[in-house]
Scaffold this active site. Structure first.
Site, mmCIF file in Angstrom:
data_model
loop_
_atom_site.group_PDB
_atom_site.id
_atom_site.type_symbol
_atom_site.label_atom_id
_atom_site.label_comp_id
_atom_site.label_asym_id
_atom_site.label_seq_id
_atom_site.Cartn_x
_atom_site.Cartn_y
_atom_site.Cartn_z
ATOM 1 C CE LYS A 114 43.835 16.475 83.831
ATOM 2 N NZ LYS A 114 43.010 17.413 84.544
ATOM 3 C CE LYS A 200 38.526 14.996 79.134
ATOM 4 N NZ LYS A 200 37.960 15.992 80.030
ATOM 5 C CE LYS A 203 38.148 23.257 82.391
ATOM 6 N NZ LYS A 203 38.621 22.183 83.258
#
Ligand code: AQP
Length: 337
Positions: A114, A200, A203
């Site tokens: 992230k 992965k 969302k």
């Protein structure tokens, strides 16, 4: 709550819930409801580690509650609440921050991923996300935490923090925290991106073709699966990803998780079939799995008062349980209570 073992888990309302979140986590939660006391939260405090639009965050938090119920979480059996409604999460997270090492946190894969993705906003909350997650779980003395594979590293650090705290303050036995275990589904623990199958499914992916949202129109879902990246070999075989099979493996995994069969069995069933036909079969299976969920979701959209009432009562019940653990922690630390 009944005298059963306890489960805690949650999803962040950081985007529209994906097929990955459903197959990796929520589908599993449903089947565990009979056997355990289940506590499932909408993790809005985690979501703000990445910038969110306030109106959308509010809407998505309630959407998430609707999705939980539509997927089969029964509010009569499971405790549902919004994380930010229970102050003990932030309070315990602060305490646990003082029992977690910078080195441990800097090894977390999610933080590394992230902070690469949001290089302009590498905030301290993103770094200490696993500590808040440890607090979430430990407050409820959870035995089991059903999550997807990406979260297993955070369960490990939760266990380390709990053991560390117990070993400092509970030498005589009677530990303050139960040390929880992670729990993953056999298939679907890591559903990959449809656009880049070595990544992965997330969302918050900027490319909407990378994920299936539970709220996508069915036609959109079908098109996304039909355009999923595969390979040019043209063979439906379940072989290692690094042999170029990541895309096909992902579709096999999705089919396996939806039908309850193994990837190998599905591969042999569709051996000799073209990729186009196989994708069509996967798309149909996904749509049929999600159709009743969608119908219940739409029905629940008419019941805002009911949902808000659930959040209120859920928070009260969660607060009662969480405060008991927090009080024990404060006592051990030497805080005046
Ligand atoms: N692709 C996935 N396959 C299987 N399980 C998955 N989970 C997430 N992605 C997949 C599981 O879903 C639960 C809720 O995840 P989360 O909302 O806490 O955050 P996350 O793991 O970071 O999920 P996302 O979708 O990737 O969200 P963003 O994009 O906001 O970071 C967890 O149990 C997780 O393992």
């Amino acid at each position: 709550m009944e005298d059963k073992k306890t489960i805690f888990s949650g999803v962040q309302p950081s985007g529209n819930i994906t097929l990955g979140n459903y197959l990796g986590a929520i589908k599993n939660w449903v089947s565990l409801q009979e056997e355990y006391n289940c506590i499932y939260a909408m993790m809005d405090m985690h979501a703000i580690t990445v910038r969110q639009n306030p109106q959308e965050l509010r809407r998505r938090t309630l959407d998430l509650l609707k999705i939980y119920i539509a997927c089969g979480i029964d509010p009569e059996k499971s405790l549902l609440f919004v994380q930010s409604h229970v102050g003990a999460h932030a309070q315990l997270a602060w305490v646990l921050n003082c029992y977690t090492y910078m080195g441990e946190l800097s090894r977390m894969t999610q933080f590394k991923d992230k902070s690469t993705k949001h290089a302009d906003n590498i905030n301290a909350g993103l770094f200490t996300y696993p500590v808040l997650m440890a607090a979430d779980i430990l407050l409820y003395q959870a035995d089991l935490v059903p999550v997807g594979k990406d979260q297993m590293q955070h369960i490990e650090i939760t266990r380390d923090i709990a053991e560390r705290f117990n070993s400092i303050y509970c030498k005589e036995g009677n530990p303050v925290f139960k040390v929880p275990k992670g729990f993953m589904p056999k298939s679907g623990a890591k559903v990959m991106s449809l656009a880049e199958p070595t990544k992965k499914m997330s969302k918050s992916d900027e490319n909407p073709k990378a994920y299936i949202s539970l709220l996508d129109d069915f036609g959109v879902m079908v098109n996304k699966i039909k355009s999923a990246v595969t390979d040019s070999e043209g063979k439906i075989e379940y072989r290692p990803d690094d042999e170029g099979k990541a895309g096909i493996n992902n579709l096999l995994t999705i089919m396996a998780a939806v039908t309850g069969n193994t990837e190998e069995k599905i591969a042999s069933e569709y051996a000799g079939c073209g990729y186009g036909d196989f994708k069509k079969a996967v798309a149909e299976a996904v749509v049929e799995e999600l159709r009743p969920i969608r119908a219940r979701y739409d029905e629940l959209s008419k019941s805002k008062d009911y949902l808000e009432e659930l959040c209120r009562t859920g928070a009260e019940r969660a607060d009662y349980i969480a405060s008991k653990t927090l009080k024990k922690v404060y006592k051990k630390l030497g805080f005046l209570i």
